[in-house]
Design a protein around this motif. Sequence first.
Motif, short mmCIF file in Angstrom:
data_model
loop_
_atom_site.label_atom_id
_atom_site.label_comp_id
_atom_site.label_asym_id
_atom_site.label_seq_id
_atom_site.Cartn_x
_atom_site.Cartn_y
_atom_site.Cartn_z
N SER A 1 0.81 -1.22 0.00
CA SER A 1 0.00 0.00 0.00
C SER A 1 0.84 1.28 0.00
CB SER A 1 -0.92 0.01 1.22
OG SER A 1 -0.15 -0.04 2.41
N GLN A 2 2.14 1.16 -0.07
CA GLN A 2 3.01 2.34 -0.02
C GLN A 2 3.15 2.94 -1.40
OE1 GLN A 2 6.91 1.52 1.45
NE2 GLN A 2 7.55 3.67 1.44
N LEU A 3 3.01 4.27 -1.47
CA LEU A 3 3.16 4.97 -2.75
C LEU A 3 4.62 5.31 -2.96
CD1 LEU A 3 0.09 7.38 -2.72
CD2 LEU A 3 0.37 5.27 -4.01
N ALA A 4 5.30 4.52 -3.77
CA ALA A 4 6.71 4.73 -4.07
C ALA A 4 7.04 3.96 -5.34
CB ALA A 4 7.60 4.27 -2.92
N PRO A 5 7.91 4.47 -6.18
CA PRO A 5 8.29 3.73 -7.38
C PRO A 5 9.07 2.46 -7.04
CG PRO A 5 9.65 5.69 -7.12
CD PRO A 5 8.57 5.78 -6.08
N LYS A 6 8.98 1.48 -7.90
CA LYS A 6 9.66 0.21 -7.64
C LYS A 6 11.18 0.36 -7.74
CE LYS A 6 5.85 -2.72 -9.21
NZ LYS A 6 5.44 -3.78 -10.17
N ARG A 7 11.62 1.11 -8.73
CA ARG A 7 13.05 1.33 -8.90
C ARG A 7 13.28 2.67 -9.59
NH1 ARG A 7 14.83 -3.30 -13.04
NH2 ARG A 7 13.05 -4.44 -12.21
N VAL A 8 14.40 3.27 -9.31
CA VAL A 8 14.79 4.54 -9.92
C VAL A 8 16.24 4.45 -10.36
CG1 VAL A 8 13.15 5.95 -8.64
CG2 VAL A 8 15.38 5.49 -7.68
N LYS A 9 16.58 5.26 -11.33
CA LYS A 9 17.94 5.26 -11.84
C LYS A 9 18.87 6.06 -10.96
CE LYS A 9 20.49 5.89 -16.15
NZ LYS A 9 20.40 6.31 -17.57
N ASP B 1 6.78 10.27 -7.51
CA ASP B 1 7.98 9.61 -8.01
C ASP B 1 9.21 10.51 -7.95
OD1 ASP B 1 7.09 11.40 -9.86
OD2 ASP B 1 7.43 10.12 -11.60
N ILE B 2 9.14 11.61 -7.21
CA ILE B 2 10.27 12.54 -7.10
C ILE B 2 10.86 12.42 -5.70
CG2 ILE B 2 10.98 14.95 -7.18
CD1 ILE B 2 8.63 15.44 -9.07
N PRO B 3 12.10 12.02 -5.56
CA PRO B 3 12.70 11.91 -4.22
C PRO B 3 13.06 13.29 -3.67
CG PRO B 3 14.30 11.31 -5.88
CD PRO B 3 13.02 11.55 -6.61
N VAL B 4 12.73 13.51 -2.42
CA VAL B 4 13.03 14.76 -1.74
C VAL B 4 14.09 14.48 -0.68
CG1 VAL B 4 12.12 16.65 -0.34
CG2 VAL B 4 10.70 15.62 -2.13
N LYS C 1 2.64 10.78 1.65
CA LYS C 1 1.83 10.63 2.85
C LYS C 1 0.51 11.38 2.72
CE LYS C 1 2.17 10.98 7.89
NZ LYS C 1 3.04 11.39 9.04
N GLN C 2 0.53 12.56 2.15
CA GLN C 2 -0.70 13.32 1.98
C GLN C 2 -1.65 12.64 0.99
OE1 GLN C 2 0.91 17.04 0.70
NE2 GLN C 2 1.49 17.70 2.77
N LEU C 3 -1.10 12.13 -0.10
CA LEU C 3 -1.94 11.44 -1.08
C LEU C 3 -2.52 10.15 -0.50
CD1 LEU C 3 0.25 11.91 -4.28
CD2 LEU C 3 -1.85 13.11 -3.70
N GLY D 1 21.70 16.33 0.95
CA GLY D 1 21.13 15.69 2.12
C GLY D 1 20.64 14.29 1.82
N ALA D 2 20.24 13.59 2.85
CA ALA D 2 19.78 12.21 2.72
C ALA D 2 18.33 12.18 2.24
CB ALA D 2 19.89 11.50 4.07
N PHE D 3 17.95 11.06 1.67
CA PHE D 3 16.58 10.89 1.17
C PHE D 3 15.60 10.93 2.33
CE2 PHE D 3 13.08 7.90 0.63
CZ PHE D 3 12.42 8.47 -0.45
N GLU D 4 14.47 11.67 2.12
CA GLU D 4 13.49 11.83 3.18
C GLU D 4 12.13 11.25 2.82
OE1 GLU D 4 12.46 13.07 7.05
OE2 GLU D 4 14.41 13.03 6.02
N PHE D 5 11.53 11.65 1.67
CA PHE D 5 10.22 11.13 1.30
C PHE D 5 10.03 11.31 -0.20
CE2 PHE D 5 9.78 15.53 2.65
CZ PHE D 5 9.10 16.11 1.58
N TRP D 6 8.96 10.72 -0.72
CA TRP D 6 8.58 10.83 -2.13
C TRP D 6 7.51 11.90 -2.29
CZ3 TRP D 6 11.50 8.45 -5.64
CH2 TRP D 6 12.23 7.34 -5.26
#
Length: 208
Positions: free
Chosen positions: A39-47, A116-119, A88-90, A133-138
């Motif tokens: 149920s998590q909204l995140a892409p399966k893989r990114v380049k 699909d945009i890493p923040v 999280k909002q979506l 900085g380190a990855f925080e959320f999508w």
Amino acid sequence: MFTLPSARSLLAVCRSPGSVLSHALRPAAPLFAFSRFRSQLAPKRVKYLKRHKGVVPVPIGGSIKGTTLAFGDYGIRIKENGRRLTAKQLTSAEEVIKRKIKPIKGAKVYMRVFPDIPVCIKGNETRMGKGKGAFEFWATRVAPGRVIFEIGGAPIREEIAREALRLACDKLPTINEFITRDTPPRLGNLVMSREDFATQKCVPITAP
């Protein structure tokens, strides 16, 4: 007397910047895979795991793509300037809609955007430099007038759809508007009529 070149000299020629085989010998960029829940909204893989911040797209060329319903009978679309919505909002907005229309058999929720945009975020009071900085959320960038959620799949009363989408708007940091199949497309802050849409002339018929 003809002598064959050595293997070391051939490899040096192939690795030269101007050679044709230099691109073939170049190592491919790694693909980052993530372990996520169903149920998590995140892409399966990114380049690339980290990207630039970027800007919210603005349809200055006259495009009205994504401003009308495509799958359902009712929906909401952003009314103000473009914003960045987090996964999280979506997810919270989608869960509210599903909970409201659960008694209706066959009703479905369609999400027209995907994060699909890493923040990446750095800690507070951190000195400048030393990398990103380190990855925080999508997140996802939503243009003004873009449809976010749609409801359809089964006959739904307009009162129930309005209430479900109103609860979803409370979970989003944007000003949204309720639309139906008869709602004309939107070009930024301008709403086009059906006649103007057929002739590709944008005339505001309501206040932005």
